[in-house]
Write a protein that holds these residues in place. Structure first.
Motif, mmCIF file in Angstrom:
data_model
loop_
_atom_site.group_PDB
_atom_site.id
_atom_site.type_symbol
_atom_site.label_atom_id
_atom_site.label_comp_id
_atom_site.label_asym_id
_atom_site.label_seq_id
_atom_site.Cartn_x
_atom_site.Cartn_y
_atom_site.Cartn_z
ATOM 1 N N ASN A 173 17.135 78.992 58.578
ATOM 2 C CA ASN A 173 17.649 79.869 57.701
ATOM 3 C C ASN A 173 17.458 79.927 56.416
ATOM 4 O OD1 ASN A 173 19.366 81.105 59.265
ATOM 5 N ND2 ASN A 173 21.123 79.601 59.450
ATOM 6 N N VAL A 174 16.796 78.939 56.034
ATOM 7 C CA VAL A 174 16.546 78.858 54.369
ATOM 8 C C VAL A 174 15.163 78.937 54.171
ATOM 9 C CG1 VAL A 174 18.389 77.294 53.579
ATOM 10 C CG2 VAL A 174 16.283 76.313 54.214
ATOM 11 N N SER A 175 14.350 79.120 55.287
ATOM 12 C CA SER A 175 12.874 79.091 55.345
ATOM 13 C C SER A 175 12.115 80.518 55.441
ATOM 14 C CB SER A 175 12.034 78.207 56.258
ATOM 15 O OG SER A 175 10.645 78.390 56.174
ATOM 16 N N ARG A 176 11.117 80.870 54.929
ATOM 17 C CA ARG A 176 10.770 82.388 55.145
ATOM 18 C C ARG A 176 9.935 82.269 56.262
ATOM 19 N NH1 ARG A 176 8.461 81.876 49.340
ATOM 20 N NH2 ARG A 176 7.236 83.878 49.304
ATOM 21 N N VAL A 177 9.858 81.142 57.280
ATOM 22 C CA VAL A 177 9.002 81.414 58.425
ATOM 23 C C VAL A 177 10.154 81.109 59.287
ATOM 24 C CG1 VAL A 177 6.947 80.632 57.395
ATOM 25 C CG2 VAL A 177 8.377 79.130 58.663
ATOM 26 N N GLY A 178 9.886 81.559 60.837
ATOM 27 C CA GLY A 178 10.765 81.620 62.088
ATOM 28 C C GLY A 178 10.598 80.141 62.424
ATOM 29 N N LYS A 179 11.728 79.978 63.126
ATOM 30 C CA LYS A 179 12.120 78.536 63.742
ATOM 31 C C LYS A 179 10.929 78.129 64.777
ATOM 32 C CE LYS A 179 15.377 78.210 67.415
ATOM 33 N NZ LYS A 179 16.813 77.960 67.777
ATOM 34 N N ASP A 180 10.329 79.086 65.540
ATOM 35 C CA ASP A 180 9.380 78.897 66.515
ATOM 36 C C ASP A 180 8.156 78.093 65.950
ATOM 37 O OD1 ASP A 180 9.331 81.406 65.285
ATOM 38 O OD2 ASP A 180 8.396 82.115 67.242
ATOM 39 N N GLU A 181 7.847 78.955 64.747
ATOM 40 C CA GLU A 181 6.464 78.386 64.082
ATOM 41 C C GLU A 181 6.656 77.059 63.407
ATOM 42 O OE1 GLU A 181 5.149 80.974 61.144
ATOM 43 O OE2 GLU A 181 3.862 79.387 60.260
ATOM 44 N N ILE A 182 7.976 76.738 62.919
ATOM 45 C CA ILE A 182 8.520 75.741 62.214
ATOM 46 C C ILE A 182 8.257 74.401 63.361
ATOM 47 C CG2 ILE A 182 10.274 74.312 61.082
ATOM 48 C CD1 ILE A 182 11.353 76.693 60.088
ATOM 49 N N ALA A 183 9.062 75.006 64.408
ATOM 50 C CA ALA A 183 8.878 73.621 65.544
ATOM 51 C C ALA A 183 7.450 73.506 65.940
ATOM 52 C CB ALA A 183 9.414 74.041 66.793
ATOM 53 N N ARG A 184 6.569 74.529 66.190
ATOM 54 C CA ARG A 184 5.321 74.389 66.312
ATOM 55 C C ARG A 184 4.631 73.559 65.361
ATOM 56 N NH1 ARG A 184 1.711 78.662 65.940
ATOM 57 N NH2 ARG A 184 3.529 79.746 65.685
ATOM 58 N N THR A 185 4.565 74.010 64.016
ATOM 59 C CA THR A 185 4.120 73.202 63.140
ATOM 60 C C THR A 185 4.298 71.644 62.888
ATOM 61 O OG1 THR A 185 4.016 75.342 61.907
ATOM 62 C CG2 THR A 185 3.348 73.433 60.823
ATOM 63 N N TYR A 186 5.759 71.571 62.993
ATOM 64 C CA TYR A 186 6.231 70.217 63.028
ATOM 65 C C TYR A 186 5.702 69.411 64.204
ATOM 66 C CZ TYR A 186 9.461 66.331 64.117
ATOM 67 O OH TYR A 186 9.766 65.074 64.264
ATOM 68 N N ARG A 187 5.575 69.812 65.274
ATOM 69 C CA ARG A 187 4.892 68.907 66.319
ATOM 70 C C ARG A 187 3.469 68.553 65.765
ATOM 71 N NH1 ARG A 187 8.535 71.229 70.280
ATOM 72 N NH2 ARG A 187 7.610 73.117 70.184
ATOM 73 N N TYR A 188 2.686 69.257 65.392
ATOM 74 C CA TYR A 188 1.384 69.411 65.066
ATOM 75 C C TYR A 188 1.184 68.568 64.156
ATOM 76 C CZ TYR A 188 -3.099 70.502 63.408
ATOM 77 O OH TYR A 188 -4.538 70.576 63.216
#
Length: 292
Positions: A173-188
């Motif tokens: 909600n406070v980021s400029r990127v969507g949560k799917d990308e966040i999740a993906r990036t986080y995992r990586y």
DNA sequence: ATGGTTTTTACTGCGTC
DNA sequence: GACGCGGTAAAAACCAT
């Protein structure tokens, strides 16, 4: 390639197609709109526009030294001059990547700071997040990923490590990127950096929810206790930690006669009422069985 | 891609204020 | 009648394969 001037309407710039020189820019302000006056508006505006970052921080305008060992007239260089050129090339390359990283970092840290305060995360979490980000940068994890994305992922990871997790939705909600990308990036990032990532403990959400609902310490204690019993009974696998925590808080409020409604809990926890119902039944059952 | 599991959405009925 | 709560079915999201 002709080196024509091309008008990039999406960015509001007129650029030379060959060298990337920007002739006119910022005809349109497409920066994100930061101000929001209610939460519905916040959802819309926080996503406006992609991050500005183009692949190279300087948009390809920095110095490049040609690879051919010729002078401006096309004559070959002496071997002594060739060595000199070689040194210049390596140094130029070093400076370029160095301050590219620095700019990158600067922007990322700014974003981390912004998001952290929007989420009410304390200083130490921000610091952890910056450390994680720096490591990602040093390990060359960035190419192919957006700065914003990695910054958000770092913050998400840091919050979890500090025991004050925020859910993916909250972060998104406070980021400029969507949560799917966040999740993906986080995992990586987590994998590459070997971050220890125990699944978030439901108990770590309890204090925040309890205080948002203005519940007593007693109720908070009860909620923790409920979650402990649940753990014993093994009701834990696969269910969302946030749901468990929300249910525990709700149940605890009942047990201590401090009635909050399911709806209120669902609001602060960002979880559906149905889920609260299901979980809190399980919680109470688990506790009863534990008595016998 | 697929299938199994969890969460959400939408709707319904019941009791109470 | 609105509100809080419980239950249910179907859709959607999630996860491991």
């Amino acid at each position: 390639m002709g080196g024509r001037l091309e008008s990039d309407t999406e960015r509001g710039e007129t650029v030379c197609s060959e060298c990337g020189l920007v002739v006119e820019e910022d005809e349109i302000d497409r920066g994100p709109e930061w101000r929001a006056f209610d939460s519905a508006e916040k959802d819309e505006k926080s996503r406006v526009g992609a991050p500005t970052t183009k692949m190279m921080h300087d948009e390809g305008l920095s110095t490049n030294i040609g690879w051919q060992d010729k002078d401006a007239y096309g004559n070959s260089l002496s071997s002594r001059q060739r060595q000199k050129m070689q040194r210049l090339r390596t140094w130029n390359e070093r400076f370029r990547t160095r301050d590219s990283k620095e700019r990158n970092l600067k922007q990322a840290l700014g974003e981390i700071d912004r998001m952290a305060s929007a989420l009410g995360l304390p200083e130490n979490v921000r610091e952890t997040a910056s450390v994680i980000y720096r490591r990602a940068l040093d390990d060359d994890l960035l190419p192919g990923r957006s700065i914003e994305g990695v910054a958000t992922a770092s913050l998400y990871a840091a919050a979890r490590q500090a025991g004050t997790p925020r859910s993916l939705d909250e972060v998104a909600n406070v980021s400029r990127v969507g949560k799917d990308e966040i999740a993906r990036t986080y995992r990586y990032v987590a994998r590459e950096l070997g971050l220890e990532i125990e699944p978030a403990d439901p108990k770590s959400y309890v204090p925040r929810f309890a205080s948002d609902l203005e519940l007593s310490d007693e109720a908070e204690r009860r909620a923790r206790q409920l979650l402990d019993s649940a753990q014993e009974a093994g009701i834990h696998s696969g269910k969302s930690p946030v749901g468990l925590a929300a249910a525990a808080v709700y149940a605890a409020s009942l047990l201590t006669n401090e009635k909050v409604t399911q709806n209120e809990v669902s609001e602060v926890a960002d979880i559906s009422e149905v889920t609260i119902r299901n979980r809190y039944h399980e919680l109470l059952e688990a506790e009863e069985e534990l008595q016998s």
